[in-house]
Design a protein around this motif. Sequence first.
Motif, PDB file in Angstrom:
ATOM      1  N   SER A 107       0.821  -1.220   0.000  1.00 35.60           N
ATOM      2  CA  SER A 107       0.000   0.000   0.000  1.00 35.60           C
ATOM      3  C   SER A 107       0.848   1.261   0.000  1.00 35.60           C
ATOM      4  N   GLY A 108       2.147   1.116   0.248  1.00 35.75           N
ATOM      5  CA  GLY A 108       3.026   2.284   0.293  1.00 35.75           C
ATOM      6  C   GLY A 108       2.901   3.086   1.564  1.00 35.75           C
ATOM      7  N   ARG A 109       2.243   2.529   2.577  1.00 32.78           N
ATOM      8  CA  ARG A 109       2.064   3.258   3.839  1.00 32.78           C
ATOM      9  C   ARG A 109       3.238   3.003   4.778  1.00 32.78           C
ATOM     10  N   PRO A 110       3.590   3.976   5.614  1.00 36.29           N
ATOM     11  CA  PRO A 110       4.687   3.797   6.579  1.00 36.29           C
ATOM     12  C   PRO A 110       4.261   2.845   7.692  1.00 36.29           C
ATOM     13  N   ASP A 111       5.207   2.006   8.143  1.00 34.83           N
ATOM     14  CA  ASP A 111       4.834   1.023   9.156  1.00 34.83           C
ATOM     15  C   ASP A 111       5.543   1.184  10.491  1.00 34.83           C
ATOM     16  N   TYR A 112       6.676   1.852  10.524  1.00 42.38           N
ATOM     17  CA  TYR A 112       7.444   1.902  11.764  1.00 42.38           C
ATOM     18  C   TYR A 112       6.714   2.625  12.895  1.00 42.38           C
ATOM     19  N   ILE A 113       6.049   3.714  12.621  1.00 44.40           N
ATOM     20  CA  ILE A 113       5.336   4.432  13.677  1.00 44.40           C
ATOM     21  C   ILE A 113       4.217   3.569  14.249  1.00 44.40           C
ATOM     22  N   PRO A 114       3.351   2.968  13.427  1.00 44.55           N
ATOM     23  CA  PRO A 114       2.302   2.109  13.990  1.00 44.55           C
ATOM     24  C   PRO A 114       2.843   0.948  14.820  1.00 44.55           C
ATOM     25  N   ILE A 115       3.846   0.230  14.302  1.00 38.00           N
ATOM     26  CA  ILE A 115       4.273  -0.982  15.003  1.00 38.00           C
ATOM     27  C   ILE A 115       5.221  -0.700  16.162  1.00 38.00           C
ATOM     28  N   ASN A 116       5.900   0.439  16.161  1.00 42.34           N
ATOM     29  CA  ASN A 116       6.849   0.743  17.232  1.00 42.34           C
ATOM     30  C   ASN A 116       6.285   1.659  18.311  1.00 42.34           C
ATOM     31  N   PHE A 117       5.173   2.358  18.027  1.00 39.59           N
ATOM     32  CA  PHE A 117       4.636   3.322  18.978  1.00 39.59           C
ATOM     33  C   PHE A 117       3.174   3.081  19.376  1.00 39.59           C
ATOM     34  N   PHE A 118       2.380   2.479  18.499  1.00 40.30           N
ATOM     35  CA  PHE A 118       0.945   2.345  18.771  1.00 40.30           C
ATOM     36  C   PHE A 118       0.503   0.923  19.103  1.00 40.30           C
ATOM     37  N   LEU A 119       1.256  -0.085  18.667  1.00 44.13           N
ATOM     38  CA  LEU A 119       0.876  -1.476  18.879  1.00 44.13           C
ATOM     39  C   LEU A 119       1.783  -2.135  19.908  1.00 44.13           C
ATOM     40  N   PHE A 120       1.382  -3.334  20.332  1.00 45.65           N
ATOM     41  CA  PHE A 120       2.177  -4.073  21.317  1.00 45.65           C
ATOM     42  C   PHE A 120       2.825  -5.274  20.656  1.00 45.65           C
ATOM     43  N   ASN A 121       4.139  -5.415  20.876  1.00 45.95           N
ATOM     44  CA  ASN A 121       4.947  -6.473  20.272  1.00 45.95           C
ATOM     45  C   ASN A 121       5.314  -7.541  21.307  1.00 45.95           C
ATOM     46  N   LYS A 122       5.270  -8.785  20.888  1.00 49.65           N
ATOM     47  CA  LYS A 122       5.775  -9.853  21.754  1.00 49.65           C
ATOM     48  C   LYS A 122       6.182 -11.043  20.899  1.00 49.65           C
ATOM     49  N   SER A 123       7.014 -11.901  21.483  1.00 52.84           N
ATOM     50  CA  SER A 123       7.484 -13.088  20.769  1.00 52.84           C
ATOM     51  C   SER A 123       6.568 -14.266  21.087  1.00 52.84           C
ATOM     52  N   ILE A 124       6.135 -14.964  20.045  1.00 47.80           N
ATOM     53  CA  ILE A 124       5.336 -16.178  20.204  1.00 47.80           C
ATOM     54  C   ILE A 124       6.069 -17.301  19.490  1.00 47.80           C
ATOM     55  N   ARG A 125       6.526 -18.272  20.274  1.00 43.57           N
ATOM     56  CA  ARG A 125       7.325 -19.378  19.735  1.00 43.57           C
ATOM     57  C   ARG A 125       8.503 -18.874  18.899  1.00 43.57           C
ATOM     58  N   GLY A 126       9.147 -17.829  19.418  1.00 34.44           N
ATOM     59  CA  GLY A 126      10.354 -17.312  18.787  1.00 34.44           C
ATOM     60  C   GLY A 126      10.136 -16.380  17.612  1.00 34.44           C
ATOM     61  N   ILE A 127       8.873 -16.066  17.316  1.00 37.65           N
ATOM     62  CA  ILE A 127       8.572 -15.176  16.188  1.00 37.65           C
ATOM     63  C   ILE A 127       7.911 -13.898  16.721  1.00 37.65           C
ATOM     64  N   ASP A 128       8.410 -12.748  16.280  1.00 39.15           N
ATOM     65  CA  ASP A 128       7.843 -11.464  16.709  1.00 39.15           C
ATOM     66  C   ASP A 128       6.416 -11.307  16.186  1.00 39.15           C
ATOM     67  N   HIS A 129       5.494 -10.974  17.090  1.00 39.13           N
ATOM     68  CA  HIS A 129       4.097 -10.764  16.730  1.00 39.13           C
ATOM     69  C   HIS A 129       3.611  -9.400  17.208  1.00 39.13           C
ATOM     70  N   LEU A 130       2.551  -8.908  16.579  1.00 38.46           N
ATOM     71  CA  LEU A 130       1.822  -7.728  17.018  1.00 38.46           C
ATOM     72  C   LEU A 130       0.498  -8.205  17.595  1.00 38.46           C
ATOM     73  N   CYS A 131       0.160  -7.723  18.781  1.00 40.85           N
ATOM     74  CA  CYS A 131      -1.003  -8.225  19.506  1.00 40.85           C
ATOM     75  C   CYS A 131      -2.311  -7.590  19.032  1.00 40.85           C
ATOM     76  N   ALA A 132      -3.324  -8.436  18.907  1.00 45.70           N
ATOM     77  CA  ALA A 132      -4.679  -7.959  18.627  1.00 45.70           C
ATOM     78  C   ALA A 132      -5.339  -7.646  19.970  1.00 45.70           C
ATOM     79  N   ASP A 133      -5.446  -6.361  20.286  1.00 45.77           N
ATOM     80  CA  ASP A 133      -6.022  -5.957  21.568  1.00 45.77           C
ATOM     81  C   ASP A 133      -7.142  -4.957  21.329  1.00 45.77           C
ATOM     82  N   GLU A 134      -7.495  -4.177  22.349  1.00 42.40           N
ATOM     83  CA  GLU A 134      -8.652  -3.282  22.257  1.00 42.40           C
ATOM     84  C   GLU A 134      -8.530  -2.270  21.123  1.00 42.40           C
ATOM     85  N   LEU A 135      -7.342  -1.758  20.873  1.00 42.37           N
ATOM     86  CA  LEU A 135      -7.162  -0.794  19.784  1.00 42.37           C
ATOM     87  C   LEU A 135      -7.491  -1.442  18.443  1.00 42.37           C
ATOM     88  N   VAL A 136      -7.036  -2.664  18.239  1.00 39.40           N
ATOM     89  CA  VAL A 136      -7.306  -3.379  16.997  1.00 39.40           C
ATOM     90  C   VAL A 136      -8.793  -3.734  16.900  1.00 39.40           C
TER      91      VAL A 136
END
Length: 364
Positions: free
Chosen positions: A56-85
């Motif tokens: 889509s050509g949209r920037p991703d670093y601000i959303p994934i580094n500042f607005f979403l929550f990151n965690k590792s699941i079985r050794g793979i980085d994931h973004l959490c589906a929470d209330e914001l999502v």
Amino acid sequence: MADNQEIWRPGSFTKNFSWGSPSAGLSELHEILRLGFAGEMADVPRQEFRRRLKASGRPDYIPINFFLFNKSIRGIDHLCADELVFQALNWDHTPRFDKLALFAFNLSFAGRWTGARKEQRRPALWANAYIRERLASQLGWNTRSVNANDIERFVEGDVRYRAETTRKLATNLNHLFLGGRLKELESVRIERWWVDCLFLALDRIIEDRLLDKKNTFSSEYASLLEQAGFVELTGKPTLEKQLAIKHLVALYDACGGRARFSDEATKARTETLVPDVQFFVANDHRPRGAIHRTNPRILKSIPAACAMLAKYAGFDDLSPDDLEDFDLEDYVKRRTQAALDRLKQQNIEPSMSAEELMKLMRGE
């Protein structure tokens, strides 16, 4: 109180993240979440999220580094589906989403991912501190003094801030405050965005503690919200808000925390907590409303499968259509009339009409 162990580094926030005019709100972020999660309320691999956005050509670093929550699941980085999502996927872009997203940014819990620096776990503590220490504590949530110059003076004079530039951060943050409708957070009444923020805060706080292998018990929820500065970050404190926190914490716990987004987990929880009631199988999978009996301003949108759990926590259920078209005054009037009708059936005559009682409640 300043923590001299904190280090504030703005990182990529000082870049131009091209989200358009403040009048558009945070609609760009709303669309980014829809694209990145592909309409599914499920944790998504961080690289998959980025791949979906790249086309889509949209920037991703601000959303994934500042607005979403990151965690590792079985050794793979994931973004959490929470209330914001949940809010982004189930409703079109609205001012309510803007305020929730701004809160997510100001709360500043982003989790951990491969290659992240220590300070990136709380990437916007400078914004968090500006709201809590400047706007809430010094200005009493009077947003008229908030502008890029005031933000720049705040970070420039703080030893926690470690970056060469302050001006770009200040103008970007002020731009975000405008798009996120910071001025509307001044409201002293409970509104739906505020209720959503409480659920999001608990989602993020609990996930952050899990990174340190700390389990969280429901008896800790209220104190953890206080420690995270939930009230200071969400407008002027009031007794109504303090009382609402108790009810909403009970609802959050009854619905199973972030497991509320899993029908399977919700079914198991319903069978445990409400064994005498058949599990609510929704033909309509749209979110429903949970409204507290003591205060109809305490209205929370919840996954359809959580309906019986909300009743267990002392909330009434609203259908998807009633939630969408909810009118506070009409709801209070109908509930009042129903109560008067019940009294009449018991031969107890009220001394005033529903209309007169409504006027009394409005202070007329």
